[in-house]
Motif scaffolding. Structure first.
Motif, PDB file in Angstrom:
ATOM      1  N   UNK A 138      47.543   5.207  39.410  1.00  0.00           N
ATOM      2  CA  UNK A 138      47.600   6.294  38.420  1.00  0.00           C
ATOM      3  C   UNK A 138      46.366   6.248  37.520  1.00  0.00           C
ATOM      4  N   UNK A 139      46.092   5.088  36.962  1.00  0.00           N
ATOM      5  CA  UNK A 139      44.961   4.939  36.044  1.00  0.00           C
ATOM      6  C   UNK A 139      43.649   5.282  36.744  1.00  0.00           C
ATOM      7  N   UNK A 140      43.491   4.835  37.977  1.00  0.00           N
ATOM      8  CA  UNK A 140      42.249   5.069  38.702  1.00  0.00           C
ATOM      9  C   UNK A 140      42.040   6.557  38.985  1.00  0.00           C
ATOM     10  N   UNK A 141      43.092   7.281  39.288  1.00  0.00           N
ATOM     11  CA  UNK A 141      42.949   8.712  39.533  1.00  0.00           C
ATOM     12  C   UNK A 141      42.617   9.455  38.240  1.00  0.00           C
ATOM     13  N   UNK A 142      43.248   9.065  37.143  1.00  0.00           N
ATOM     14  CA  UNK A 142      42.906   9.672  35.849  1.00  0.00           C
ATOM     15  C   UNK A 142      41.439   9.396  35.523  1.00  0.00           C
ATOM     16  N   UNK A 143      40.992   8.177  35.800  1.00  0.00           N
ATOM     17  CA  UNK A 143      39.581   7.841  35.589  1.00  0.00           C
ATOM     18  C   UNK A 143      38.665   8.785  36.363  1.00  0.00           C
ATOM     19  N   UNK A 211      36.043   5.704  33.187  1.00  0.00           N
ATOM     20  CA  UNK A 211      36.689   5.788  31.881  1.00  0.00           C
ATOM     21  C   UNK A 211      35.691   5.550  30.758  1.00  0.00           C
ATOM     22  N   UNK A 212      34.755   4.624  30.957  1.00  0.00           N
ATOM     23  CA  UNK A 212      33.726   4.365  29.947  1.00  0.00           C
ATOM     24  C   UNK A 212      32.847   5.598  29.753  1.00  0.00           C
ATOM     25  N   UNK A 213      32.522   6.280  30.855  1.00  0.00           N
ATOM     26  CA  UNK A 213      31.715   7.490  30.765  1.00  0.00           C
ATOM     27  C   UNK A 213      32.437   8.579  29.976  1.00  0.00           C
ATOM     28  N   UNK A 214      33.721   8.770  30.269  1.00  0.00           N
ATOM     29  CA  UNK A 214      34.481   9.796  29.553  1.00  0.00           C
ATOM     30  C   UNK A 214      34.609   9.454  28.078  1.00  0.00           C
ATOM     31  N   UNK A 215      34.824   8.171  27.774  1.00  0.00           N
ATOM     32  CA  UNK A 215      34.941   7.760  26.372  1.00  0.00           C
ATOM     33  C   UNK A 215      33.651   8.013  25.611  1.00  0.00           C
ATOM     34  N   UNK A 216      32.508   7.804  26.276  1.00  0.00           N
ATOM     35  CA  UNK A 216      31.224   7.994  25.604  1.00  0.00           C
ATOM     36  C   UNK A 216      30.961   9.449  25.265  1.00  0.00           C
ATOM     37  N   UNK A 358      50.378  13.424  32.844  1.00  0.00           N
ATOM     38  CA  UNK A 358      49.260  14.256  32.387  1.00  0.00           C
ATOM     39  C   UNK A 358      49.267  14.377  30.867  1.00  0.00           C
ATOM     40  N   UNK A 359      50.442  14.491  30.259  1.00  0.00           N
ATOM     41  CA  UNK A 359      50.535  14.588  28.803  1.00  0.00           C
ATOM     42  C   UNK A 359      50.031  13.311  28.133  1.00  0.00           C
ATOM     43  N   UNK A 360      50.373  12.161  28.706  1.00  0.00           N
ATOM     44  CA  UNK A 360      49.848  10.898  28.172  1.00  0.00           C
ATOM     45  C   UNK A 360      48.318  10.901  28.257  1.00  0.00           C
ATOM     46  N   UNK A 361      47.788  11.338  29.403  1.00  0.00           N
ATOM     47  CA  UNK A 361      46.347  11.401  29.552  1.00  0.00           C
ATOM     48  C   UNK A 361      45.684  12.379  28.596  1.00  0.00           C
ATOM     49  N   UNK A 362      46.387  13.473  28.256  1.00  0.00           N
ATOM     50  CA  UNK A 362      45.863  14.446  27.299  1.00  0.00           C
ATOM     51  C   UNK A 362      45.650  13.830  25.920  1.00  0.00           C
ATOM     52  N   UNK A 363      46.627  13.045  25.472  1.00  0.00           N
ATOM     53  CA  UNK A 363      46.670  12.588  24.086  1.00  0.00           C
ATOM     54  C   UNK A 363      45.914  11.280  23.897  1.00  0.00           C
ATOM     55  N   UNK A 364      46.073  10.328  24.820  1.00  0.00           N
ATOM     56  CA  UNK A 364      45.493   9.000  24.640  1.00  0.00           C
ATOM     57  C   UNK A 364      43.973   9.051  24.770  1.00  0.00           C
ATOM     58  N   UNK A 365      43.280   8.382  23.867  1.00  0.00           N
ATOM     59  CA  UNK A 365      41.823   8.280  23.927  1.00  0.00           C
ATOM     60  C   UNK A 365      41.433   7.490  25.173  1.00  0.00           C
ATOM     61  N   UNK A 366      40.348   7.877  25.866  1.00  0.00           N
ATOM     62  CA  UNK A 366      39.951   7.144  27.078  1.00  0.00           C
ATOM     63  C   UNK A 366      39.790   5.647  26.866  1.00  0.00           C
ATOM     64  N   UNK A 367      39.442   5.221  25.655  1.00  0.00           N
ATOM     65  CA  UNK A 367      39.225   3.796  25.402  1.00  0.00           C
ATOM     66  C   UNK A 367      40.517   2.991  25.473  1.00  0.00           C
ATOM     67  N   UNK A 438      38.866  28.736  20.396  1.00  0.00           N
ATOM     68  CA  UNK A 438      39.079  27.440  21.028  1.00  0.00           C
ATOM     69  C   UNK A 438      37.764  26.689  21.088  1.00  0.00           C
ATOM     70  N   UNK A 439      37.871  25.430  21.432  1.00  0.00           N
ATOM     71  CA  UNK A 439      36.677  24.590  21.566  1.00  0.00           C
ATOM     72  C   UNK A 439      35.679  25.276  22.482  1.00  0.00           C
ATOM     73  N   UNK A 440      34.484  25.585  22.035  1.00  0.00           N
ATOM     74  CA  UNK A 440      33.549  26.341  22.863  1.00  0.00           C
ATOM     75  C   UNK A 440      32.885  25.531  23.952  1.00  0.00           C
ATOM     76  N   UNK A 441      33.069  24.218  23.957  1.00  0.00           N
ATOM     77  CA  UNK A 441      32.360  23.423  24.953  1.00  0.00           C
ATOM     78  C   UNK A 441      32.963  23.634  26.329  1.00  0.00           C
ATOM     79  N   UNK A 442      32.171  23.820  27.341  1.00  0.00           N
ATOM     80  CA  UNK A 442      32.711  24.026  28.686  1.00  0.00           C
ATOM     81  C   UNK A 442      33.297  22.748  29.250  1.00  0.00           C
ATOM     82  N   UNK A 443      34.150  22.908  30.245  1.00  0.00           N
ATOM     83  CA  UNK A 443      34.731  21.756  30.914  1.00  0.00           C
ATOM     84  C   UNK A 443      33.633  20.973  31.611  1.00  0.00           C
ATOM     85  N   UNK A 444      33.777  19.629  31.610  1.00  0.00           N
ATOM     86  CA  UNK A 444      32.775  18.773  32.208  1.00  0.00           C
ATOM     87  C   UNK A 444      33.077  18.429  33.662  1.00  0.00           C
TER      88      UNK A 444
END
Length: 446
Positions: A138-143, A211-216, A358-367, A438-444
């Motif tokens: 699960x964690x690896x796929x979210x990463x 995950x480190x990349x997303x957190x940065x 997915x909800x946990x992944x939405x809320x929790x910070x990547x770190x 809404x947040x104007x930044x495009x999806x990465x």
């Protein structure tokens, strides 16, 4: 798209780390296959073990017969917590490989067990293994996928796992009817463990760098909901936020617990209820497989729908659909009605299972997301233990149908808690409802 190059070795150039399902399709599909093998290890028990308890080891008390589910739930729940922490500390792949090593003796113990204590011991090992392997996939796929298609990714992950549970439950039912309860059904587990260990050790790659990349490059929510959930939380703070304090995380945790509470009931008592009505082992296997089959296939759609429609109401409605399915199990007395009920129970679970992750992944910070996923899964899989204990006590006192009614009521209440307490966690859905832009930044990530 952001790239981060890692160090090179003399043998090969560095692989760029990028987020996205398409960009990481090869590893993602491999992890889906590995999780199917994880599900197969669980599925080998679904039809056969309740019948072994009554027919081979002659356990008459439901509470005693359900001990294997209780210890499985406790072991898996506790291991889920450590799987998240160890994945952050040591990396995802070593935890995954360790989980498969622990799985290797499980089918052998089930085949050779001379007493019920051996079955219980095998399920302690199975719970530890499932906690390490399933949590890590699960964690690896979210990463890998990043934020944009998290629900779809979790749908594929859980569909693979529970589709394999269903297929293995069905296959072992027919094997047991043709060749006996042992050893034939558990030979599948021997093959699953060998293949899962080999793939995890030699083919799967580490994903902690994603995950480190997303957190940065983490983007805050436009509505400011998570501003207090910064990256520098201690283990205790992550536990408190996930379990009790943060409304969405804690709502997801209680819903996960109740969801697996009713799955523990289905695993341990449904085959006994069906057998008491005179169904053959083959037909019991069909019913035992139908519930996780609908659950597994349904997640191919519900995870993606949660990316489009949002998480909250899919979760609440799914809990209520499960409650209806359980009520039909309680009042039913024939294969046809039980088949409809099992399909409803599977459909409701499909709505809930990937959406909660997915909800946990939405809320929790990547770190600290891996730790939060582990804590959520601690509560969720603790439901196996709670369900086994509650269902066994109520069934011994009042009968199996009373146990089913009790769990149906708890499931309906859990859906109500989600409806009242949880907010919409999917950022695009949440911000689209706001009067400001809404947040104007495009999806990465694609």
């Amino acid at each position: 798209m952001t790239n981060l190059n890692v160090g090179t070795t003399p043998a090969a150039p560095a692989r760029p780390i990028v987020l996205g399902l398409r960009q990481n399709a090869e590893q993602f599909i491999l992890l889906v296959a590995v999780n199917a093998l994880v599900g197969g290890m669980l599925g080998q028990e679904r039809t056969v073990l309740p019948l072994l308890a009554t027919r081979t080891f002659h356990l008459s008390a439901y509470t005693a017969a359900l001990t294997y589910i209780l210890v499985f739930g406790v072991a898996k729940a506790a291991t889920n917590y450590f799987a998240g922490t160890w994945s952050d500390r040591y990396g995802r792949k070593p935890v995954l490989v360790a989980g498969w090593l622990i799985a290797v003796p499980v089918p052998l113990l089930l085949i050779w067990a001379p007493s019920w204590g051996w079955i219980v011991a095998a399920n302690v090992l199975l719970g530890i293994s499932q906690g390490l392997t399933w949590s890590t996939t699960v964690i690896m796929k979210i990463d890998l996928v990043g934020p944009a298609r998290r629900g779809f990714a979790m749908g594929l992950n859980e569909a693979a796992g529970y589709g394999a549970v269903a297929a293995t439950a069905l296959t072992t039912g027919y094997l047991a009817e043709a060749y006996g309860l042992r050893p034939a059904p558990f030979l599948l587990g021997v093959a699953f463990a060998a293949l899962g260990l080999g793939l995890s050790r030699f083919v799967v790659r580490e994903t902690r760098g994603h995950a480190h990349l997303e957190a940065a490059d983490h983007v805050a929510r436009a509505d400011g909901r998570h501003d207090h959930l910064h990256h520098g939380l201690s283990n205790g703070q992550v536990f408190a936020q996930t379990s009790f304090r943060e409304p969405a995380l804690s709502s997801a945790s209680q819903a996960g617990l109740v969801n697996n509470l009713n799955d523990g009931l289905a695993w341990g008592l449904f085959p006994v209820l069906f057998a008491a009505a005179g169904l053959s082992v083959g037909r019991i296997g069909v019913l035992a497989a139908l519930y996780p089959a609908v659950w597994g296939v349904g997640q191919l759609f519900t995870g993606a729908l949660s990316d489009r429609w949002g998480r909250k109401w899919l979760i609440a409605t799914g809990m209520w659909v499960q409650a209806v399915g359980l009520a039909l199990i309680a009042i039913g007395d024939a294969f046809e009605l039980w088949a409809v009920a099992a399909a409803l129970l599977g459909a409701g679970t499909a709505m809930v299972y990937p959406t909660l992750l997915a909800a946990i992944g939405d809320v929790a910070h990547p770190a600290w997301r891996a730790r939060s996923v582990g804590i959520y899964r601690l509560w969720r899989d603790g439901g196996f233990a709670v369900g086994a204990l509650l269902a066994g006590v109520v069934a011994d006192a009042l009968g199996v149908r009373a146990a089913v009614w009790t769990v149906a009521a708890l499931t309906a209440v859990s859906g109500l808690i989600v409806a009242v307490r949880m907010y919409e966690t999917h950022q695009r859905r949440a911000t689209s409802a706001m009067p400001t832009a809404a947040d104007p930044r495009p999806s990465r990530a694609a």
